[in-house]
Write an enzyme that holds these catalytic residues in place. Structure first.
Site, PDB file in Angstrom:
ATOM      1  N   SER A 164       0.855  -1.188   0.000  1.00  0.00           N
ATOM      2  CA  SER A 164       0.000   0.000   0.000  1.00  0.00           C
ATOM      3  C   SER A 164       0.888   1.234   0.000  1.00  0.00           C
ATOM      4  O   SER A 164       2.085   1.153   0.298  1.00  0.00           O
ATOM      5  CB  SER A 164      -0.871   0.001   1.275  1.00  0.00           C
ATOM      6  OG  SER A 164      -1.514   1.239   1.481  1.00  0.00           O
ATOM      7  N   TYR A 177      -2.188  -0.925  10.534  1.00  0.00           N
ATOM      8  CA  TYR A 177      -2.164  -1.045   9.076  1.00  0.00           C
ATOM      9  C   TYR A 177      -0.824  -0.570   8.532  1.00  0.00           C
ATOM     10  O   TYR A 177      -0.219  -1.216   7.676  1.00  0.00           O
ATOM     11  CB  TYR A 177      -3.314  -0.233   8.489  1.00  0.00           C
ATOM     12  CG  TYR A 177      -3.602  -0.524   7.034  1.00  0.00           C
ATOM     13  CD1 TYR A 177      -4.430  -1.574   6.668  1.00  0.00           C
ATOM     14  CD2 TYR A 177      -3.059   0.263   6.021  1.00  0.00           C
ATOM     15  CE1 TYR A 177      -4.707  -1.843   5.336  1.00  0.00           C
ATOM     16  CE2 TYR A 177      -3.322   0.009   4.693  1.00  0.00           C
ATOM     17  CZ  TYR A 177      -4.149  -1.051   4.356  1.00  0.00           C
ATOM     18  OH  TYR A 177      -4.412  -1.317   3.029  1.00  0.00           O
TER      19      TYR A 177
END
Length: 283
Positions: A164, A177
């Site tokens: 990501s 995350y």
């Protein structure tokens, strides 16, 4: 549909890229985690259309059946098999790999499954962190450990990991995350370091993609802030990006197929940063 709303993701067969590769056959198997929806579903379908026997795994059994049905609806070339499995359970992951090996030579692994939780560090629930760690980092490591011997026996394979923009820089209130996405890039490089050129690895880093989770966030954010869905995407989510459109899941699936193909034989330990200028450009 109003120009102020955001169209949901669509997957048409014409959106799927085809790559010429002698290993893209029904005798070779790809395992795709998170295969019940979003990027995982799209990747499973893209790989099947490229002729690879594809195993989609997830805890969502209904979603997995939906992936199989979507593949049948599109008439993809290869088979899609739904094998339910929990990334927090080693025995279930081992069973998925064992069943996948019965379908052919395991050549490809796409670690895509992920979850999100928003909280400041001082408020972050550690039980939630533990689950995120198991699903997004320990699970990919364990599956890689299980699959690498099969890949070596078959003459080589490739592991692709879903990273990501948060594996390049961080935003507040997403500590777990952020940590998982930086960590998955470390796993990617570690696989490359030990692969002896026979087993490759790569990661893919995107900004916002039209997954069900993200689409639900758009609607909720628009309502809470009193702005349009389009403004949520362009100003809130993609405010720093140069490309003001979210990616479609199938576009990410195409990147996985490219990374698995011989076209990417020099892509090893590297990250495909496909973020519309999100992380490396400034106003």
């Amino acid at each position: 549909m109003s120009e102020d709303t955001v169209a949901p993701a669509e997957l048409e067969r014409s959106d799927i890229e085809r790559f010429s590769d002698e290993r893209f056959t029904g005798d070779n198997v790809a395992i795709v985690t998170g295969g019940a929806s979003g990027i995982g579903r799209a990747t499973a379908i893209v790989l099947a259309e490229n002729g690879v026997t594809t195993v989609a795994t997830d805890v969502d059994e209904d979603g997995l059946e939906g992936t199989v049905e979507k593949g049948e609806e599109l008439g993809v070339e290869g088979e899609i098999h739904a094998l339910p499995g929990d990334l927090t359970d080693d025995a279930e992951m081992a069973a998925v790999v064992e069943e996948a090996a019965e379908l052919g030579d395991i050549r490809f692994l796409a670690n895509i499954a992920g979850i999100q939780h928003i909280d400041a560090i001082e408020d972050f629930p550690m039980d939630t962190y533990d689950v995120m760690h198991q699903v997004m980092l320990r699970g990919p490591l364990y599956l890689s450990k299980l699959c690498l011997p099969h890949m070596e026996e078959a003459g080589g394979g490739v592991i692709g990991n879903m990273a990501s923009v948060h594996g390049h820089y961080v935003t507040r209130d997403k500590v777990a995350y952020n940590m998982m996405k930086f960590g998955i890039r470390g796993l990617t490089r570690s696989i490359a370091a030990e692969g002896e050129g026979q087993n490759r690895s790569f990661s893919i880093s995107t900004g916002y993609v039209k997954t069900p989770l993200v689409m639900n966030q758009i609607e909720d954010t628009a309502e809470s802030r009193g702005i349009t869905e389009r403004e949520v995407v362009e100003d809130v989510m993609l405010g720093q990006a140069r490309t003001k459109e979210m990616m479609e899941p199938v576009e990410v699936g195409n990147l996985f197929a490219f990374g698995f193909s011989q076209n990417a034989r020099h892509l090893n330990g590297n990250d495909l940063l496909w973020d519309g200028g999100y992380t490396h450009t400034y106003e």
